[in-house]
Design a protein around this motif. Structure first.
Motif, short mmCIF file in Angstrom:
data_model
loop_
_atom_site.label_atom_id
_atom_site.label_comp_id
_atom_site.label_asym_id
_atom_site.label_seq_id
_atom_site.Cartn_x
_atom_site.Cartn_y
_atom_site.Cartn_z
N PHE A 356 -11.33 -98.85 9.01
CA PHE A 356 -12.53 -98.15 8.56
C PHE A 356 -12.36 -97.68 7.11
O PHE A 356 -13.24 -97.92 6.26
CB PHE A 356 -12.81 -96.94 9.47
CG PHE A 356 -14.20 -96.40 9.34
CD1 PHE A 356 -14.63 -95.81 8.14
CD2 PHE A 356 -15.09 -96.45 10.39
CE1 PHE A 356 -15.91 -95.30 8.02
CE2 PHE A 356 -16.39 -95.96 10.27
CZ PHE A 356 -16.79 -95.38 9.08
N VAL A 357 -11.24 -97.02 6.82
CA VAL A 357 -11.02 -96.48 5.48
C VAL A 357 -10.98 -97.59 4.44
O VAL A 357 -11.61 -97.49 3.38
CB VAL A 357 -9.72 -95.65 5.44
CG1 VAL A 357 -9.31 -95.34 4.00
CG2 VAL A 357 -9.87 -94.36 6.24
N LEU A 358 -10.28 -98.67 4.74
CA LEU A 358 -10.17 -99.76 3.77
C LEU A 358 -11.50 -100.47 3.56
O LEU A 358 -11.83 -100.89 2.43
CB LEU A 358 -9.09 -100.76 4.22
CG LEU A 358 -7.66 -100.21 4.31
CD1 LEU A 358 -6.69 -101.32 4.67
CD2 LEU A 358 -7.25 -99.53 3.01
N ARG A 359 -12.30 -100.58 4.62
CA ARG A 359 -13.60 -101.22 4.46
C ARG A 359 -14.53 -100.33 3.65
O ARG A 359 -15.29 -100.82 2.80
CB ARG A 359 -14.21 -101.52 5.83
CG ARG A 359 -15.48 -102.36 5.71
CD ARG A 359 -15.89 -102.98 7.00
NE ARG A 359 -17.17 -103.67 6.86
CZ ARG A 359 -17.86 -104.22 7.85
NH1 ARG A 359 -17.36 -104.18 9.09
NH2 ARG A 359 -19.02 -104.81 7.63
N ALA A 360 -14.49 -99.03 3.87
CA ALA A 360 -15.28 -98.10 3.07
C ALA A 360 -14.85 -98.14 1.61
O ALA A 360 -15.68 -98.08 0.69
CB ALA A 360 -15.15 -96.68 3.62
N GLN A 361 -13.54 -98.28 1.37
CA GLN A 361 -13.05 -98.41 0.00
C GLN A 361 -13.64 -99.65 -0.69
O GLN A 361 -14.07 -99.58 -1.85
CB GLN A 361 -11.52 -98.50 -0.02
CG GLN A 361 -10.81 -97.19 0.22
CD GLN A 361 -9.37 -97.24 -0.28
OE1 GLN A 361 -8.75 -98.30 -0.38
NE2 GLN A 361 -8.81 -96.07 -0.58
N LYS A 362 -13.68 -100.77 0.02
CA LYS A 362 -14.23 -102.00 -0.57
C LYS A 362 -15.70 -101.83 -0.92
O LYS A 362 -16.16 -102.34 -1.95
CB LYS A 362 -14.04 -103.17 0.40
CG LYS A 362 -12.60 -103.64 0.52
CD LYS A 362 -12.47 -104.80 1.50
CE LYS A 362 -11.03 -105.27 1.62
NZ LYS A 362 -10.89 -106.37 2.61
N ILE A 363 -16.43 -101.13 -0.09
CA ILE A 363 -17.84 -100.87 -0.38
C ILE A 363 -17.96 -100.03 -1.66
O ILE A 363 -18.78 -100.34 -2.54
CB ILE A 363 -18.53 -100.17 0.81
CG1 ILE A 363 -18.57 -101.09 2.03
CG2 ILE A 363 -19.94 -99.73 0.43
CD1 ILE A 363 -19.00 -100.39 3.31
N ALA A 364 -17.15 -99.00 -1.78
CA ALA A 364 -17.18 -98.15 -2.97
C ALA A 364 -16.82 -98.95 -4.22
O ALA A 364 -17.46 -98.81 -5.27
CB ALA A 364 -16.24 -96.96 -2.80
N LEU A 365 -15.80 -99.78 -4.11
CA LEU A 365 -15.40 -100.61 -5.25
C LEU A 365 -16.53 -101.54 -5.68
O LEU A 365 -16.72 -101.80 -6.87
CB LEU A 365 -14.15 -101.41 -4.90
CG LEU A 365 -12.85 -100.61 -4.75
CD1 LEU A 365 -11.76 -101.47 -4.09
CD2 LEU A 365 -12.37 -100.09 -6.10
N SER A 366 -17.29 -102.05 -4.72
CA SER A 366 -18.39 -102.97 -5.03
C SER A 366 -19.49 -102.28 -5.82
O SER A 366 -20.29 -102.94 -6.50
CB SER A 366 -18.97 -103.58 -3.76
OG SER A 366 -19.77 -102.64 -3.05
N HIS A 367 -19.53 -100.95 -5.75
CA HIS A 367 -20.53 -100.18 -6.51
C HIS A 367 -19.94 -99.62 -7.80
O HIS A 367 -20.58 -98.78 -8.46
CB HIS A 367 -21.11 -99.06 -5.65
CG HIS A 367 -21.98 -99.56 -4.54
ND1 HIS A 367 -23.24 -100.08 -4.75
CD2 HIS A 367 -21.75 -99.65 -3.19
CE1 HIS A 367 -23.77 -100.45 -3.60
NE2 HIS A 367 -22.90 -100.20 -2.64
N GLY A 368 -18.75 -100.07 -8.16
CA GLY A 368 -18.16 -99.69 -9.44
C GLY A 368 -17.35 -98.42 -9.44
O GLY A 368 -16.93 -97.94 -10.50
N TYR A 369 -17.12 -97.85 -8.27
CA TYR A 369 -16.36 -96.61 -8.18
C TYR A 369 -14.87 -96.86 -8.01
O TYR A 369 -14.46 -97.86 -7.40
CB TYR A 369 -16.83 -95.78 -6.99
CG TYR A 369 -18.15 -95.07 -7.17
CD1 TYR A 369 -18.30 -94.07 -8.12
CD2 TYR A 369 -19.24 -95.38 -6.37
CE1 TYR A 369 -19.51 -93.40 -8.27
CE2 TYR A 369 -20.46 -94.72 -6.52
CZ TYR A 369 -20.58 -93.73 -7.47
OH TYR A 369 -21.78 -93.07 -7.62
N GLU A 370 -14.06 -95.94 -8.52
CA GLU A 370 -12.69 -95.79 -8.05
C GLU A 370 -12.70 -94.70 -6.98
O GLU A 370 -13.64 -93.89 -6.92
CB GLU A 370 -11.76 -95.44 -9.22
CG GLU A 370 -11.69 -96.57 -10.24
CD GLU A 370 -10.72 -96.30 -11.38
OE1 GLU A 370 -9.74 -95.57 -11.16
OE2 GLU A 370 -10.96 -96.82 -12.49
N ILE A 371 -11.68 -94.68 -6.15
CA ILE A 371 -11.76 -93.92 -4.90
C ILE A 371 -10.78 -92.76 -4.88
O ILE A 371 -9.64 -92.89 -5.32
CB ILE A 371 -11.46 -94.84 -3.69
CG1 ILE A 371 -12.37 -96.07 -3.73
CG2 ILE A 371 -11.61 -94.10 -2.38
CD1 ILE A 371 -11.60 -97.36 -3.71
#
Length: 532
Positions: A356-371
């Motif tokens: 879950f955490v890693l998939r949410a991270q990938k979504i955030a990265l796709s929007h240009g964010y660092e996490i």
């Protein structure tokens, strides 16, 4: 509570006398600046602040098309003048004794606010000249903001002249922050904080040179923010009035930027999210087991993607906080359809948490964010985290050391020292908490971005937020701003200066609590502000 002895009263009265003559411009050996600048020199002269104090930006590469610098200048002068009615007429005073304005030169033409920008400044206030102008230079307009804040602290109302005076001229101050991330967390899920209250908190942050407002927007208890992509989410708000519109969020970000403060938005997933299911019940594993969010449901991740897509239009800070703490996976394992999904994918609760955490991270990265994630993610599967992850330490000591050794970045907020809702955490502990404890390698030290004090909202609402934050947050702010060599080894050495700053906050309309006693405690007895 213990009463002070007669000897203590005499000592404290003398201490108040020293503070008062400091404010009135007598010969001072103590500097009442907070946080302490990197380098300070000063003299023994005194100037009057002109009634018509002016801003001059000639030679600056920053053209201030939006008026952001002019507004900051006016705010800094307004807080100085607001403490008393100004009666002095400086036009009748010898011009050689009147400071006519401040000349600000900003070398960068950009007003972009982002992590890691140059916040340094150089302030000089001469003792003589014709005309007399203070001089402030900074690489960025946000460094100039900090210089203006420092300037405001060397200006004092004078009871004899009934005007504003600048004592101890000439001043030369060269300053820059020790850490690039100096944060304060507010929690608007446990208790809703009205827009004017959030703005007042932002104003108060500038006085102590904090530069990140960590907005813990939603949690288990409520979901107060409008999400256009999924409008039923704010059905999880406490009431119709305890909500933030998109326009409200935009206003908070804009208001903070005009004061040099980044806004870090947080959605805490997969735990701490029960309120999400009020509007979208399919996010719950079941009606009887509502947290964490359903890992087996593709809609969960589609909705997270929608939230972050909407966030990317509002929150321009390079980081997004995705939480990840305190995840109890028993709901997944006890809910038949989730348990079937886990078995089909060869996962237990621990593996599903990681997924879950890693998939949410990938979504955030796709929007240009660092996490940014809370430390449990690192403690459980640190090697799997995106290298663009910042680990937010909160549980205890030693974590930052492990994080940077693994090559990841870290923010320190260990709860035993820097949680403002822990009312038994004293200002002395806030001051002495060192983010670089046991981190000696300069390359690893550079991975510690800074720290953050946290005002979790279970027992904090608009009635007590300011006195819960201040003055203890100021103690941490000096730790994060001031160079290590300048920090006091014994916090009692800064008590007088912090007491003075606390009274300055009060004078500026900030409900900072007394230093002595537990957090947000009432004054013990009648007496001077400087003794509380």
């Amino acid at each position: 509570m213990r009463r002070r002895t007669g000897v203590e009263r005499i000592v404290l009265c003398f201490f108040v006398y020293l503070l008062v003559i400091s404010a009135d411009g007598a010969d001072i050996k103590k500097l009442n600046l907070w946080p302490m600048p990197k380098s300070v020199s000063y003299g023994h002269g005194t100037l009057y602040l002109s009634n018509d104090f002016k801003l001059n930006t000639k030679g600056s590469k920053f053209f201030d098309a939006s008026g952001i610098l002019k507004d900051a200048f006016l705010r800094s002068i307004d807080v100085v003048r607001a403490t008393h009615v100004i009666e002095a007429n400086t036009s009748k005073i010898d011009a050689s004794l009147v400071l006519k304005g401040i000349h600000i030169v900003v070398f960068s033409p950009s007003d972009e606010l982002q992590h890691g920008i140059d916040e340094s400044y150089h302030l000089h206030i001469p003792a003589q000249g014709n005309p007399l102008y203070a001089h402030l230079e900074a690489q960025t307009v946000y460094g100039a903001f900090h210089g203006l804040q420092t300037f405001s602290q060397v200006c004092h109302f004078d009871m004899k002249s009934r005007g504003i005076m600048v004592h101890q001229v000439p001043w030369t101050i060269v300053d820059q922050p020790r850490f690039s991330y100096r944060g304060l967390l507010i929690d608007t899920s446990r208790h809703y904080q009205p827009l004017p209250v959030i703005k007042k908190v932002i104003d108060s942050m500038t006085y102590a040179k904090l530069n990140v407002l960590h907005w813990h927007i939603v949690d288990t208890q409520s979901f107060p923010l409008e999400i256009p992509s999924y409008p039923k989410l704010w059905n999880g708000a406490y009431s119709m009035s305890e909500r933030y519109t998109i326009a409200d969020a935009v206003e908070i970000v804009s208001y903070a930027k005009k004061r040099g403060i980044n806004v870090l938005a947080e959605i805490d997933v997969p735990g701490h999210a029960q309120s999400w299911g009020v509007g979208y019940p399919s996010l719950w594993p079941s009606a009887d087991c509502k947290e964490p969010l359903d890992v087996s449901n593709e809609f969960t991740f589609k909705l997270i993607d929608g939230i972050l897509s909407d966030f990317s239009k509002i929150f321009k800070y390079k980081f997004i906080h995705l939480g990840g703490d305190e995840v109890n996976t028993s709901c997944w394992q006890s809910t038949p359809h989730v348990r079937t999904w886990l078995r089909r994918h060869g996962m237990d609760g621990s593996k599903a948490y990681q997924y879950f955490v890693l998939r949410a991270q990938k979504i955030a990265l796709s929007h240009g964010y660092e996490i940014i994630n809370w430390e449990e993610t690192f403690n459980n599967f640190g090697s799997k985290l995106s290298r663009k992850t910042v680990v937010h330490n909160w549980l205890g000591s030693g974590v930052a050391q492990q994080v940077v050794k693994a090559g990841l970045r870290c923010i320190v907020s260990n709860q035993d020292k820097w949680y403002l809702d822990h009312l038994d955490a004293l200002w002395q502990d806030f001051y002495t908490n060192e983010p670089l404890t046991n981190i000696t390698d300069p390359r690893q030290q550079a991975l510690v971005l800074g720290g953050e004090v946290c005002a979790w909202g279970e027992h904090i609402d608009a009635s007590d937020i300011e006195q819960t934050i201040w003055p203890r947050a100021a103690a941490a702010a000096e730790r994060l701003w001031t160079s290590y060599e300048k920090l006091a080894k014994d916090p009692e050495q800064v008590r007088g200066r912090l007491s003075y700053f606390r009274c300055l906050l009060n004078q500026r309309g900030v409900a900072a609590a007394p230093l002595d006693g537990l957090g947000r405690a009432a004054p013990e007895e009648p007496g001077s502000c400087y003794l509380q």
